[in-house]
Design a protein around this motif. Structure first.
Motif, PDB file in Angstrom:
ATOM      1  N   CYS A   9      14.404  20.848  13.429  1.00  0.00           N
ATOM      2  CA  CYS A   9      14.624  22.285  13.627  1.00  0.00           C
ATOM      3  C   CYS A   9      13.314  23.062  13.537  1.00  0.00           C
ATOM      4  O   CYS A   9      12.520  22.857  12.635  1.00  0.00           O
ATOM      5  CB  CYS A   9      15.613  22.789  12.571  1.00  0.00           C
ATOM      6  N   GLY A  13      16.228  30.432  15.679  1.00  0.00           N
ATOM      7  CA  GLY A  13      17.364  31.353  15.727  1.00  0.00           C
ATOM      8  C   GLY A  13      18.110  31.406  17.053  1.00  0.00           C
ATOM      9  O   GLY A  13      19.066  32.169  17.185  1.00  0.00           O
ATOM     10  N   ALA A  14      17.704  30.598  18.036  1.00  0.00           N
ATOM     11  CA  ALA A  14      18.415  30.598  19.322  1.00  0.00           C
ATOM     12  C   ALA A  14      19.889  30.256  19.111  1.00  0.00           C
ATOM     13  O   ALA A  14      20.779  30.902  19.672  1.00  0.00           O
ATOM     14  CB  ALA A  14      17.764  29.602  20.289  1.00  0.00           C
ATOM     15  N   CYS A  15      20.155  29.264  18.277  1.00  0.00           N
ATOM     16  CA  CYS A  15      21.529  28.835  18.018  1.00  0.00           C
ATOM     17  C   CYS A  15      22.337  29.961  17.369  1.00  0.00           C
ATOM     18  O   CYS A  15      23.500  30.165  17.689  1.00  0.00           O
ATOM     19  CB  CYS A  15      21.533  27.587  17.130  1.00  0.00           C
ATOM     20  N   CYS A  47      20.017  24.564  21.692  1.00  0.00           N
ATOM     21  CA  CYS A  47      18.836  24.256  20.865  1.00  0.00           C
ATOM     22  C   CYS A  47      17.721  23.635  21.708  1.00  0.00           C
ATOM     23  O   CYS A  47      17.938  22.643  22.389  1.00  0.00           O
ATOM     24  CB  CYS A  47      19.212  23.315  19.728  1.00  0.00           C
ATOM     25  N   ALA A  51      18.232  19.774  17.663  1.00  0.00           N
ATOM     26  CA  ALA A  51      18.334  19.604  16.212  1.00  0.00           C
ATOM     27  C   ALA A  51      19.772  19.720  15.707  1.00  0.00           C
ATOM     28  O   ALA A  51      20.023  19.536  14.515  1.00  0.00           O
ATOM     29  CB  ALA A  51      17.446  20.627  15.504  1.00  0.00           C
TER      30      ALA A  51
ATOM     31  N   VAL B 258       9.341  27.096  19.042  1.00  0.00           N
ATOM     32  CA  VAL B 258      10.536  27.170  19.879  1.00  0.00           C
ATOM     33  C   VAL B 258      11.129  28.564  19.717  1.00  0.00           C
ATOM     34  O   VAL B 258      10.745  29.304  18.813  1.00  0.00           O
ATOM     35  CB  VAL B 258      11.575  26.084  19.511  1.00  0.00           C
TER      36      VAL B 258
HETATM   37  S1  SF4 Z   1      18.142  26.459  17.971  1.00  0.00           S
HETATM   38 FE1  SF4 Z   1      17.548  24.457  17.141  1.00  0.00          FE
HETATM   39  S2  SF4 Z   1      15.409  24.734  16.505  1.00  0.00           S
HETATM   40 FE2  SF4 Z   1      16.272  26.793  16.767  1.00  0.00          FE
HETATM   41  S3  SF4 Z   1      17.025  27.341  14.707  1.00  0.00           S
HETATM   42 FE3  SF4 Z   1      18.751  26.441  15.811  1.00  0.00          FE
HETATM   43  S4  SF4 Z   1      18.706  24.266  15.241  1.00  0.00           S
HETATM   44 FE4  SF4 Z   1      16.706  25.105  14.699  1.00  0.00          FE
END
Ligand code: SF4
Ligand SMILES: Cc1cc2nc3c(=O)[nH]c(=O)nc-3n(C[C@H](O)[C@H](O)[C@H](O)COP(=O)(O)OP(=O)(O)OC[C@H]3O[C@@H](n4cnc5c(N)ncnc54)[C@H](O)[C@@H]3O)c2cc1C
Ligand code: SF4
Lengths: 60, 400
Positions: A9, A13-15, A47, A51, B258
């Motif tokens: 991870c 915060g996309a998720c 994600c 992750a 990311v």
């Molecule tokens: S989208 Fe993936 S990398 Fe981003 S916070 Fe959620 S689990 Fe983590």
């Protein structure tokens, strides 16, 4: 249930933004999931690094 | 920390920092809370912004300007490129920022204007009385406090939960959340004054790959793809690794991040009793470009203006705060968001062949400014059939 692979991870915060239940939360760099999660898998799709994983059972 | 302020701002990004600074500058007591221990880190951004819009908010400072930009290049799926240059010779049009320093400077500016700032302090829920937001529950290192405020400004970014806790459904549809990955690559051959965008379904489905210079041989190299196109083996990071292997095989990665950017329409309403939502939390990133720094700052400022009046007049109901919702929707920003959303909806339907044809039609273009609007207008001038294909697009261009 939703498994969070914290070693992958990137705490972006996309998720969190796509979860229809509001079940995910980023506590700084620590992603949490609460029991509102219904294992729909939307977060796991979005994600950028893979992750998140929806598993049938709790991993042993 | 006090138990009561005129305004409480949740989130220390550009939106929250500007809102807090403006309110403090108008003489109100303001508290800004940021859950991360360090403002702006890790960065979740390609760091590009136009020069003219930035200076509305802060004077340029070399400490947070990584590069100055004078043009853009768009690379078609087949590799043919089109370069867009600014008409005014010699003047640079944009910056690539160093957001770790930039974001912190904005918060610093807010603090100097009188705002109280608390880092590593997270809002965990609203205080609601008679259906109105009256403050927030804040958590710092295991200590929980209730802090009241006349107005709460939710500036909590793409991962925003605050508005949701107040009953506003802000979930982004999977297809409209761009899943992104980015490296800072160094020791690569780039044009240090050009931002480069790579289009195509193989490179970045429903999105694009970008190379934004951070110096002579260093750049933010990243990719964003639609959430619905993201799958094991074909996630943003996989696309990025393939892109880097093809374009910059010798590059050295000195940072890896990311992120997610929403490219949906904004929230249907950005206020409630005692609550205002700004920036990414209100889903205000530009649907075509994914840019949201300016929109966050601008809505932060507009929200602060209306909040200040409402606090002074003692009426922070949603009908009073609605002036903010109307203000941004009626502004150029609001109109651009709607138009670019429509253009985006059209562009994501284009095949690689079609994109090739459009980009081949022009190899060099001079524009007065870099807006998506001007770019699309120019593309249509060279490809009049584009207009026939989509009536909705026609209407949205006329509206501009
Ligand atoms: S989208 Fe993936 S990398 Fe981003 S916070 Fe959620 S689990 Fe983590
Ligand atoms: C890969 C990528 C590339 C991008 N490239 C560009 C670009 O080139 N140009 C551009 O203009 N935009 C770009 N963007 C978009 C831009 O980063 C955002 O639009 C911008 O940061 C929005 O500002 P904001 O203040 O609304 O939110 P943010 O900058 O996200 O700030 C929100 C803050 O709130 C904090 N927070 C969240 N929840 C809480 C809580 N409960 N309590 C306390 N604090 C909380 C967060 O930690 C965060 O610091 C990009 C985004 C991504 C992901
Ligand atoms: S699986 Fe669905 S409900 Fe559970 S956290 Fe992910 S998006 Fe939310």
């Amino acid at each position: 249930m939703l498994v969070i692979h914290r070693e992958c991870c990137g705490y972006c915060g996309a998720c969190v933004s796509v979860c229809p239940e509001g079940a995910l939360e980023l506590v700084d760099a620590f992603l949490t999931v609460d029991n509102a999660c219904r294992s729909c898998g939307v977060c796991a799709r979005v994600c950028p690094v893979g992750a998140l994983e929806v598993c049938d059972e709790e991993p042993v | 920390m006090k138990s009561r302020y005129d305004a409480l701002v949740i989130g220390g990004g550009p939106g929250g920092a500007i809102a807090a600074g403006e309110l403090a500058g108008a003489g109100h007591s303001v508290c800004l809370v940021e859950k991360r221990p360090a403002i702006g880190a890790p960065v979740r951004c390609a760091e590009g912004i136009g020069k003219d819009v930035l200076k509305e908010f802060i004077a340029p400072d070399d400490r947070w300007i990584s590069a100055e930009i004078n043009g853009a290049r768009i690379v078609a799926p087949d590799g043919v490129s089109m370069t867009v240059e600014q008409q005014m010779a010699g003047s640079k049009v944009g910056y690539i920022l160093d957001r770790k320093i930039f974001d912190r400077d904005l918060v610093w500016q807010a603090a100097s204007r009188g705002a109280e700032v608390h880092v590593k302090t997270r809002a965990t829920g609203p205080i609601v009385e008679d259906g109105a937001v009256k403050g927030a529950v804040l958590e710092t290192c295991g200590t929980t406090r209730k802090v009241k405020a006349d107005v709460v400004i939710a500036a909590d970014g793409v991962e925003s939960k605050f508005a949701r806790w107040c009953g506003v459904d802000s979930a982004v549809p999977l297809r409209e959340l761009m899943s992104c990955a980015q490296y800072i690559l160094t020791d690569i051959d780039i044009d240090p004054g050009l931002t480069v965008f790579y289009l195509g379904n193989k490179v970045a489905p429903e999105g694009y790959a970008w190379v934004f210079p951070k110096g002579d041989r260093t750049a933010n190299v990243g990719i964003g793809i639609s959430g619905r196109r993201s799958r094991d083996g074909n996630r943003a990071r996989d696309y990025l690794d393939r892109f880097v292997a093809a374009q910059f095989p010798g590059g050295k990665t000195i940072e890896y991040i990311v992120g997610g950017v929403s490219v949906c329409r904004p929230l249907p309403c950005t206020v409630a009793d005692g609550l205002m939502v700004v920036g990414d939390a209100a889903r205000l990133a530009d649907p075509m470009t994914g840019g949201g720094i300016y929109n966050a700052m601008k809505t932060g400022r507009l929200a602060a203006g209306v909040a200040s009046e409402s606090i002074s007049s003692g009426d922070c109901s949603s009908s009073a705060l609605m002036a903010y919702d109307r203000a941004w929707r009626d502004s150029k920003l609001g109109k651009t968001l709607e138009r670019n959303w429509r253009i985006k909806e059209y562009f994501i339907t284009l095949s690689d062949e079609k994109l090739n044809t459009i980009i081949h039609s022009i190899s060099k273009m001079n524009l007065k400014d870099f807006s998506v609007f001007n770019l699309v207008k120019e593309l249509i001038r060279h490809n009049p059939r584009l207009l026939l294909e989509l009536k909705g697009l026609h209407d949205s261009l006329k509206a501009g």
